[in-house]
Write an enzyme that holds these catalytic residues in place. Structure first.
Site, mmCIF file in Angstrom:
data_model
loop_
_atom_site.group_PDB
_atom_site.id
_atom_site.type_symbol
_atom_site.label_atom_id
_atom_site.label_comp_id
_atom_site.label_asym_id
_atom_site.label_seq_id
_atom_site.Cartn_x
_atom_site.Cartn_y
_atom_site.Cartn_z
ATOM 1 N N ARG A 78 6.147 -1.867 16.282
ATOM 2 C CA ARG A 78 4.969 -2.389 16.175
ATOM 3 C C ARG A 78 4.943 -3.897 16.064
ATOM 4 O O ARG A 78 5.681 -4.255 15.030
ATOM 5 C CB ARG A 78 4.012 -2.041 15.189
ATOM 6 C CG ARG A 78 2.535 -2.479 15.325
ATOM 7 C CD ARG A 78 1.571 -1.933 14.163
ATOM 8 N NE ARG A 78 0.270 -2.651 14.317
ATOM 9 C CZ ARG A 78 -0.171 -3.420 13.068
ATOM 10 N NH1 ARG A 78 0.540 -3.221 11.810
ATOM 11 N NH2 ARG A 78 -1.252 -4.336 13.148
ATOM 12 N N HIS A 122 -2.844 -10.774 15.283
ATOM 13 C CA HIS A 122 -2.347 -10.847 13.997
ATOM 14 C C HIS A 122 -2.527 -12.392 13.203
ATOM 15 O O HIS A 122 -1.387 -12.898 12.915
ATOM 16 C CB HIS A 122 -1.009 -10.348 13.817
ATOM 17 C CG HIS A 122 -0.473 -9.771 12.406
ATOM 18 N ND1 HIS A 122 -0.166 -8.223 12.323
ATOM 19 C CD2 HIS A 122 -0.766 -10.046 11.483
ATOM 20 C CE1 HIS A 122 0.041 -8.044 11.097
ATOM 21 N NE2 HIS A 122 -0.094 -9.076 10.428
ATOM 22 N N GLU A 167 -6.313 -6.118 10.763
ATOM 23 C CA GLU A 167 -6.994 -6.366 9.453
ATOM 24 C C GLU A 167 -8.194 -7.473 9.596
ATOM 25 O O GLU A 167 -8.063 -8.477 8.854
ATOM 26 C CB GLU A 167 -6.135 -6.788 8.513
ATOM 27 C CG GLU A 167 -4.991 -5.607 8.348
ATOM 28 C CD GLU A 167 -4.028 -5.988 7.127
ATOM 29 O OE1 GLU A 167 -4.096 -6.924 6.561
ATOM 30 O OE2 GLU A 167 -3.235 -4.898 6.540
ATOM 31 N N ASN A 295 -3.552 0.532 7.737
ATOM 32 C CA ASN A 295 -2.719 -0.231 6.783
ATOM 33 C C ASN A 295 -2.947 0.121 5.532
ATOM 34 O O ASN A 295 -4.052 -0.044 4.897
ATOM 35 C CB ASN A 295 -2.558 -1.752 7.173
ATOM 36 C CG ASN A 295 -2.245 -2.291 8.486
ATOM 37 O OD1 ASN A 295 -1.569 -1.524 9.200
ATOM 38 N ND2 ASN A 295 -2.293 -3.582 8.831
ATOM 39 N N TYR A 297 -1.628 -0.041 1.157
ATOM 40 C CA TYR A 297 -0.319 -0.506 0.631
ATOM 41 C C TYR A 297 -0.717 -0.183 -0.943
ATOM 42 O O TYR A 297 0.178 0.118 -1.682
ATOM 43 C CB TYR A 297 -0.584 -2.257 0.528
ATOM 44 C CG TYR A 297 0.209 -2.697 1.785
ATOM 45 C CD1 TYR A 297 1.489 -2.805 1.561
ATOM 46 C CD2 TYR A 297 -0.889 -2.966 2.836
ATOM 47 C CE1 TYR A 297 1.913 -3.386 2.804
ATOM 48 C CE2 TYR A 297 -0.266 -3.488 3.878
ATOM 49 C CZ TYR A 297 1.292 -3.511 3.988
ATOM 50 O OH TYR A 297 1.658 -4.058 5.189
ATOM 51 N N GLU A 355 0.881 0.138 8.773
ATOM 52 C CA GLU A 355 1.701 -0.529 8.001
ATOM 53 C C GLU A 355 1.628 0.108 6.358
ATOM 54 O O GLU A 355 0.530 0.734 6.115
ATOM 55 C CB GLU A 355 1.140 -1.896 7.416
ATOM 56 C CG GLU A 355 1.268 -2.855 8.868
ATOM 57 C CD GLU A 355 0.783 -4.114 8.496
ATOM 58 O OE1 GLU A 355 0.600 -4.641 7.482
ATOM 59 O OE2 GLU A 355 0.264 -4.777 9.496
HETATM 60 C C1 BGC Z 1 -0.553 -7.654 6.803
HETATM 61 C C2 BGC Z 1 0.765 -8.247 7.065
HETATM 62 C C3 BGC Z 1 1.505 -8.615 5.459
HETATM 63 C C4 BGC Z 1 1.095 -7.378 4.737
HETATM 64 C C5 BGC Z 1 1.896 -7.701 3.289
HETATM 65 C C6 BGC Z 1 -0.909 -6.799 5.705
HETATM 66 O O1 BGC Z 1 -2.112 -7.176 5.050
HETATM 67 O O2 BGC Z 1 -0.797 -7.081 8.128
HETATM 68 O O3 BGC Z 1 0.967 -9.404 7.758
HETATM 69 O O4 BGC Z 1 2.390 -9.193 5.504
HETATM 70 O O5 BGC Z 1 0.108 -7.159 4.475
HETATM 71 O O6 BGC Z 1 0.911 -8.464 2.675
#
Ligand code: BGC
Length: 453
Positions: A78, A122, A167, A295, A297, A355
């Site tokens: 991607r 992006h 995002e 995405n 995290y 992601e």
């Molecule tokens: C983004 C990336 C970024 C990653 C880590 C995501 O929000 O798409 O570009 O590097 O988070 O912060």
């Protein structure tokens, strides 16, 4: 993850990057500058004054990077397309050399049997369009459609997966409300307008896609970042704060896309800065698309905090948890939860984790060219298991992309945060596969069986 669980044979194992974060040479071959070029060249806005001028030099090294992807066994890659490489002024004149770069990259990927997954936006808006108001100008939906159409015509015969925007929440929140990201505005009234125009632009690009030849070969979706919100206590105030945080970050985009309306909390949060939108806009925004990219995290634990305008929400640091170098709590269980929530609230659309990854301190490359990153391995293991758990509970998850293939330019943090499963020495540009890269490679080769090992 139950022992009996098997990933489907066509599960897409990938890794992700974005144009400005890895390519370097942002003005090469006639490309127009982006807002990130401008932002990073403004003193004081990025850590150590870092810019994307060199980054990972992927613009020149893409062919050997594809070899590296193949060594890792990636099924898909991607990446994003730099709008200003294709259209230096954002609209109008097409820059053949910029288009050619992506065309060569795509051919190289196909040569190695790696499926290209391209994101149109992006975060690197052409500076020329920012000069005309950028995401605040309603015309941007048309500008984006024009750009999308050029890209679909050039690459649409070879790309199976497309995303419109990466995002939208970060673009609006970081770019227009809190100003930590380009274009660096801090204006309450702007954030809802930027968000709404991002959604309109997405919808117009979907329309253009359906009418183009690219639709014969590929599918298209959008990528959102989701962060489940947990209430700090069961008090009425904290529950309401949690609902506001959830509306702002998670439902602000998905509700209009799937349900054709904004969450009620948006008006509460933005007050008089929340406009009345033209009624027709929702017809564009609700254009059906083929998959949703998520995405993921971290999660956050929310409580009412009257001082934190405009949301009046604060986050409670979870002392007992591991945190990444970006300060994010490691909390894989919320990934399962968010995947189930999307299915329940928005229905049966195919999902991809587009992601997932972590910035951790990496020890220097050892003499035997190893980088040991056990915390990142653990992060991946936990989240891959959480993804498998969601699939066992019936979520239609089709693929997973680790963020990121390479250490890269982490926006306003510059090069100080490393997310790669491949280490990059920014002086020599040498790439070294980290233990997390080897771990992930085994996961891919075993089609998920090696997750728990
Ligand atoms: C983004 C990336 C970024 C990653 C880590 C995501 O929000 O798409 O570009 O590097 O988070 O912060």
């Amino acid at each position: 993850m139950k022992d009996s669980f098997r990933f489907p044979n066509d599960f897409v194992w990938g890794a992700a990057t974005s144009a400005y974060q890895i390519e370097g040479y942002p003005l090469a071959d006639g490309a127009g500058p982006s807002i990130w070029h401008r932002f990073s060249h403004t003193p004081g806005l990025t850590e150590n004054g870092d810019t994307g001028d060199m980054a990972c030099e992927h613009y020149r090294r893409y062919a050997s990077d594809v070899v590296l992807m193949s060594e890792l066994g990636l099924k898909s890659y991607r990446f994003s397309i730099g709008w200003g490489r294709v259209l230096p002024d954002g609209i109008g004149r097409v820059n053949a050399k910029g288009v050619d770069f992506y065309s060569r990259l795509v051919d190289e990927l196909l040569e190695y049997g790696i499926a290209p997954n391209a994101t149109l936006y992006h975060w690197d808006l052409p500076a020329a369009l920012d000069d005309r108001g950028g995401w605040l100008n309603r015309d941007i939906a048309q500008w984006f459609a024009e750009y999308a159409s050029v890209v679909f015509d050039a690459l649409g015969d070879r790309i199976p997966m497309w995303s419109t925007i990466n995002e939208p929440w970060v673009v609006s929140d970081g770019g227009y409300l809190y100003g930590k990201l380009a274009p660096g505005h801090r204006i309450l009234f702007e954030a809802p307008i930027a968000s709404h125009n991002l959604l309109r632009a997405h919808g117009r690009a979907i329309e253009v896609f359906r009418a183009s030849n690219a639709a014969e070969y590929g599918r298209i979706g959008i990528v959102v970042n989701l962060e489940p919100k947990y209430p700090a206590t069961e008090s009425i105030e904290d529950l309401a704060a949690t609902a506001r945080a959830d509306a702002y970050m998670n439902r602000q985009y998905l509700d209009p896309l799937f349900l054709g309306r904004y969450p009620d909390e948006m008006k509460e949060i933005f007050g008089e800065a929340w406009p009345e939108w033209p009624a027709d806009d929702m017809n564009i925004i609700t254009q059906p698309f083929d998959f949703l990219g998520i995405n993921y995290y971290t999660r956050s634990v929310a409580h009412h905090n009257a001082e934190r305008e405009p949301l009046k929400v604060g986050g409670i640091h979870q002392e007992e948890s591991v945190h990444t170098e970006t300060g994010w709590e490691v909390y894989p269980a919320a990934l399962t939860r968010v995947l189930l929530w999307v299915k329940e609230r928005y229905g049966e659309i195919p999902l991809y984790i587009t992601e997932n990854g972590a910035a951790f301190y990496d020890p220097p490359v050892a003499a035997e060219r190893q980088v040991y990153d056990p915390l990142r391995v653990e992060y991946l293991r936990g989240h891959l298991s959480a993804a498998a758990e969601a699939m066992q509970q019936g979520v239609n998850l089709r693929g997973y992309y680790v963020w990121s293939l390479l250490d890269n330019f982490e926006w306003s943090h510059g090069y100080s945060r490393r997310f790669g499963i491949v280490h990059v020495n920014y002086e020599t540009q040498e790439r070294t596969i980290k233990s997390s890269g080897r771990y992930y490679s085994n996961v891919i080769k075993s089609n998920g069986a090696a997750i728990e090992r």
